[in-house]
Enzyme design. Sequence first.
Site, PDB file in Angstrom:
ATOM      1  N   GLY A 106      55.139  -1.084  11.318  1.00  0.00           N
ATOM      2  CA  GLY A 106      55.713   0.096  10.675  1.00  0.00           C
ATOM      3  C   GLY A 106      54.667   1.146  10.383  1.00  0.00           C
ATOM      4  CB  SER A 110      55.483   5.346  13.280  1.00  0.00           C
ATOM      5  OG  SER A 110      56.659   4.886  12.641  1.00  0.00           O
ATOM      6  CB  SER A 111      56.497   7.257   8.922  1.00  0.00           C
ATOM      7  OG  SER A 111      57.407   6.172   8.754  1.00  0.00           O
ATOM      8  N   GLY A 112      54.821   6.851   6.446  1.00  0.00           N
ATOM      9  CA  GLY A 112      54.839   6.326   5.087  1.00  0.00           C
ATOM     10  C   GLY A 112      53.729   5.355   4.755  1.00  0.00           C
ATOM     11  CG  ASP A 120      62.257  -2.886  18.144  1.00  0.00           C
ATOM     12  OD1 ASP A 120      62.444  -3.443  17.038  1.00  0.00           O
ATOM     13  OD2 ASP A 120      63.150  -2.255  18.732  1.00  0.00           O
ATOM     14  CB  SER A 167      58.623  -7.537  -1.321  1.00  0.00           C
ATOM     15  OG  SER A 167      59.903  -7.785  -1.853  1.00  0.00           O
ATOM     16  CE1 TYR A 178      64.660  -2.257   1.362  1.00  0.00           C
ATOM     17  CE2 TYR A 178      65.151  -2.119  -0.974  1.00  0.00           C
ATOM     18  CZ  TYR A 178      64.242  -2.070   0.061  1.00  0.00           C
ATOM     19  OH  TYR A 178      62.906  -1.856  -0.209  1.00  0.00           O
ATOM     20  CB  ALA A 186      70.634  -9.566   0.570  1.00  0.00           C
ATOM     21  CE  LYS A 225      62.175  -4.788   1.470  1.00  0.00           C
ATOM     22  NZ  LYS A 225      61.066  -4.960   2.447  1.00  0.00           N
ATOM     23  CG  ASN A 272      64.521   8.317  -2.051  1.00  0.00           C
ATOM     24  OD1 ASN A 272      65.430   9.137  -1.944  1.00  0.00           O
ATOM     25  ND2 ASN A 272      64.280   7.655  -3.174  1.00  0.00           N
ATOM     26  CB  THR A 273      65.015  11.359   3.000  1.00  0.00           C
ATOM     27  OG1 THR A 273      64.124  11.998   2.096  1.00  0.00           O
ATOM     28  CG2 THR A 273      65.958  12.401   3.587  1.00  0.00           C
TER      29      THR A 273
END
Length: 271
Positions: free
Chosen positions: A9, A11-13, A53, A131, A145, A147, A149, A183-184
């Site tokens: 993950g 690619s962002s954030g 992926d 998490s 979601y 569930a 975590k 979030n968005t």
Amino acid sequence: MQKVVLITGASSGIGKEAARLLAQSGFRVYGAARRLEQMQDLTESGVRLLKMDVTDEPSMVAGVQEILNAEKRIDVLVNNAGYGSYGSVEDVPLSEARYQLEVNIFGLARLCQLVLPAMRAQRSGRIINISSIGGSFGEPHGAWYHATKFALEGLSDSLRMELKQFNIDVVVIKPGAIVTEWNTIARDNLANVSGKTVYGNLVMKHVKLMERADQQMGSKPEVVAKAIKKAIVASRPRTRYAVGGGAGLVLFMRRILSDRMFDRMYLSLLR
């Protein structure tokens, strides 16, 4: 010896900031994601890019093998890839619920399986699972979601005990409100899935709450990146790190309040 880190993950954030920070701190970092074009700027910091992926078995096998061929070891796996599928339980199609589990749990677990033989052989390693504080409480419209975590917390606790004998640590990072595209996307999906159903009134209040939390409480993803680095460099890492906007307060309230009191408190925020 430079530690070799695989982070998904990226690619962002949180994933992108963690990959950049770790590479700049001297680690040999492999950043994995589906969208290579979103990660090109990471190469300036020395991050090596992998197209992966976590729902695609061949891409995961190939990615791990590429690292092992080049480095002969993997010291740290940061399981960061994931997303939030929001909507009422009644409204969310089970096909979407299964995909949420596939990304957030089964893809993560498969990567653990793929890196563990190398970690066991070298008698060292660290698995860091991203998490959420949402792994300790539920909220309306976030059942699938949360569930995943909750499942991740239990998986991590079990894995930690299994791997102690091989000198492999398992660490859970529990972010609170973080300002990223997560979030968005989550609140847009919530409005699209349940905004015009019988749950619509509460749903739209929830969308506004998520927006307020992002704007008023959200921490930058660098906060989580620093916690990941701390968990890597610690000689004896904590089993859990709660970081970011509101994390400590929310988890404290969850500990001291009964279930119904916590429900009332949360629902009172949806105004």
